[in-house]
Motif scaffolding. Sequence first.
Motif, short mmCIF file in Angstrom:
data_model
loop_
_atom_site.label_atom_id
_atom_site.label_comp_id
_atom_site.label_asym_id
_atom_site.label_seq_id
_atom_site.Cartn_x
_atom_site.Cartn_y
_atom_site.Cartn_z
N GLN A 96 0.80 -1.22 0.00
CA GLN A 96 0.00 0.00 0.00
C GLN A 96 0.84 1.27 0.00
O GLN A 96 0.35 2.33 -0.37
N LYS A 97 2.10 1.20 0.45
CA LYS A 97 2.95 2.38 0.50
C LYS A 97 4.40 1.99 0.31
O LYS A 97 4.76 0.81 0.38
N GLU A 98 5.24 2.99 0.07
CA GLU A 98 6.64 2.74 -0.27
C GLU A 98 7.47 2.32 0.92
O GLU A 98 8.46 1.60 0.78
N VAL A 99 7.13 2.81 2.12
CA VAL A 99 7.90 2.47 3.31
C VAL A 99 6.97 1.94 4.39
O VAL A 99 5.79 2.26 4.43
N VAL A 100 7.52 1.09 5.23
CA VAL A 100 6.78 0.53 6.37
C VAL A 100 7.51 0.96 7.63
O VAL A 100 8.72 0.75 7.76
N GLU A 101 6.79 1.57 8.56
CA GLU A 101 7.42 2.16 9.73
C GLU A 101 7.55 1.18 10.89
O GLU A 101 6.67 0.34 11.12
N CYS A 102 8.63 1.33 11.65
CA CYS A 102 8.79 0.54 12.88
C CYS A 102 7.75 0.95 13.91
O CYS A 102 7.26 0.13 14.67
N CYS A 103 7.44 2.25 13.95
CA CYS A 103 6.41 2.80 14.83
C CYS A 103 5.42 3.56 13.94
O CYS A 103 5.71 4.70 13.55
N ASP A 129 4.52 3.65 23.67
CA ASP A 129 5.08 2.82 24.75
C ASP A 129 5.01 1.32 24.47
O ASP A 129 5.32 0.51 25.36
N LYS A 130 4.64 0.93 23.26
CA LYS A 130 4.65 -0.48 22.88
C LYS A 130 5.99 -0.80 22.20
O LYS A 130 6.64 0.08 21.65
N PRO A 131 6.42 -2.07 22.20
CA PRO A 131 7.67 -2.43 21.52
C PRO A 131 7.62 -2.11 20.04
O PRO A 131 6.56 -2.16 19.40
N CYS A 132 8.77 -1.76 19.49
CA CYS A 132 8.86 -1.41 18.07
C CYS A 132 8.78 -2.67 17.21
O CYS A 132 9.17 -3.75 17.61
N VAL A 142 12.52 -4.92 15.00
CA VAL A 142 13.82 -4.82 15.68
C VAL A 142 14.32 -6.23 15.96
O VAL A 142 13.55 -7.19 16.00
N ASP A 143 15.62 -6.35 16.16
CA ASP A 143 16.23 -7.63 16.48
C ASP A 143 15.57 -8.21 17.72
O ASP A 143 15.24 -7.48 18.67
N ALA A 144 15.38 -9.51 17.73
CA ALA A 144 14.68 -10.16 18.84
C ALA A 144 15.34 -9.90 20.19
O ALA A 144 14.68 -9.83 21.21
N ARG A 145 16.68 -9.71 20.18
CA ARG A 145 17.39 -9.48 21.43
C ARG A 145 17.07 -8.11 22.03
O ARG A 145 17.25 -7.89 23.22
N LEU A 146 16.60 -7.19 21.18
CA LEU A 146 16.32 -5.83 21.64
C LEU A 146 14.83 -5.53 21.72
O LEU A 146 14.45 -4.42 22.08
N TYR A 147 14.00 -6.51 21.41
CA TYR A 147 12.56 -6.27 21.32
C TYR A 147 12.01 -5.70 22.63
O TYR A 147 11.28 -4.70 22.63
N ASN A 148 12.35 -6.33 23.75
CA ASN A 148 11.80 -5.88 25.04
C ASN A 148 12.44 -4.60 25.55
O ASN A 148 11.96 -4.02 26.52
N GLN A 149 13.52 -4.15 24.93
CA GLN A 149 14.15 -2.89 25.31
C GLN A 149 13.71 -1.74 24.42
O GLN A 149 14.15 -0.60 24.61
N SER A 150 12.84 -2.02 23.46
CA SER A 150 12.40 -0.98 22.52
C SER A 150 11.02 -0.46 22.89
O SER A 150 10.23 -1.16 23.51
N ARG A 151 10.74 0.76 22.49
CA ARG A 151 9.41 1.32 22.67
C ARG A 151 9.19 2.46 21.69
O ARG A 151 10.15 3.14 21.27
N CYS A 152 7.95 2.68 21.34
CA CYS A 152 7.58 3.76 20.43
C CYS A 152 7.26 5.02 21.24
O CYS A 152 6.52 4.95 22.22
N VAL A 153 7.82 6.13 20.81
CA VAL A 153 7.71 7.38 21.57
C VAL A 153 7.17 8.49 20.66
O VAL A 153 7.64 8.65 19.53
N GLN A 154 6.21 9.25 21.17
CA GLN A 154 5.70 10.41 20.44
C GLN A 154 6.73 11.54 20.49
O GLN A 154 7.20 11.93 21.56
N GLU A 212 8.74 7.77 17.08
CA GLU A 212 10.12 7.29 17.00
C GLU A 212 10.33 6.02 17.81
O GLU A 212 9.78 5.86 18.90
N CYS A 213 11.15 5.14 17.27
CA CYS A 213 11.53 3.92 18.00
C CYS A 213 12.78 4.21 18.80
O CYS A 213 13.80 4.64 18.25
N GLN A 214 12.71 3.99 20.11
CA GLN A 214 13.86 4.19 20.98
C GLN A 214 14.25 2.88 21.64
O GLN A 214 13.39 2.11 22.07
N ILE A 215 15.57 2.64 21.73
CA ILE A 215 16.11 1.44 22.37
C ILE A 215 16.77 1.85 23.68
O ILE A 215 17.64 2.71 23.69
N THR A 216 16.33 1.25 24.78
CA THR A 216 16.91 1.54 26.09
C THR A 216 18.03 0.54 26.37
O THR A 216 17.77 -0.66 26.48
#
Length: 211
Positions: free
Chosen positions: A64-71, A114-117, A120-132, A179-183
């Motif tokens: 449906q579109k040219e890019v697919v967003e992580c968040c 605040d949901k996971p992005c 992302v790599d499976a090792r970082l999934y639980n450390q990621s979150r979407c931020v406004q 934005e996707c942020q990795i803690t």
Amino acid sequence: MVLCGAMAGAGASEVSANASRVRRAPLTHHAHRLMTEEEMDATASWKRSHWREMQSILRREGSQKEVVECCPSVLEMVAKKGGRTPTGLYVELYEDGENKQRLYELSCAPDVVDKPCRFVDARLYNQSRCVQKYSYSYALVRYSSATEMPLRHRPEGHFSVPGSGGWSMDYVIVRAGCECQITPPKRKSAHRKRLERHRRKRKRLEDDDDT
């Protein structure tokens, strides 16, 4: 490796190029404990399920579109009664009957903040979150008597419109992306490490006394 940002050209060939790396990545990392066979099976099952879900999203949204967003984000044109300046003051946004001032905002899609992005790599999934994220937009505003700023304190870019009944141009805060942020994992301080070593040493001494 973080497979994040906007994912362009979401074809199956590009997805498969990273498949082996994601499948090999453990969901969580335990530095001092080996995973049980049940935990390893559960982790492998989750990774396969998660990878299939991401492939499905890529196929569906990529068609449906040219890019697919992580968040995922939503672009909207909004008409607000008021807004906040960079200094935090509340101001009235211009409107005159049917003539309303509208601003573009790029908001996180529903149920994303605040949901996971995604992707992302499976090792970082639980450390990621979407931020406004937020930025500033130039707008026609009016200060109320309660928030009126002294002229010398008005920021750069602010100027009054002569003969407008108190209206002026100033910046207001608007939503500007999701934005996707990795803690990163928290590292133990030297003081905390010393305390843990002391506790372990004391426990060994107590165990020796019991024997």
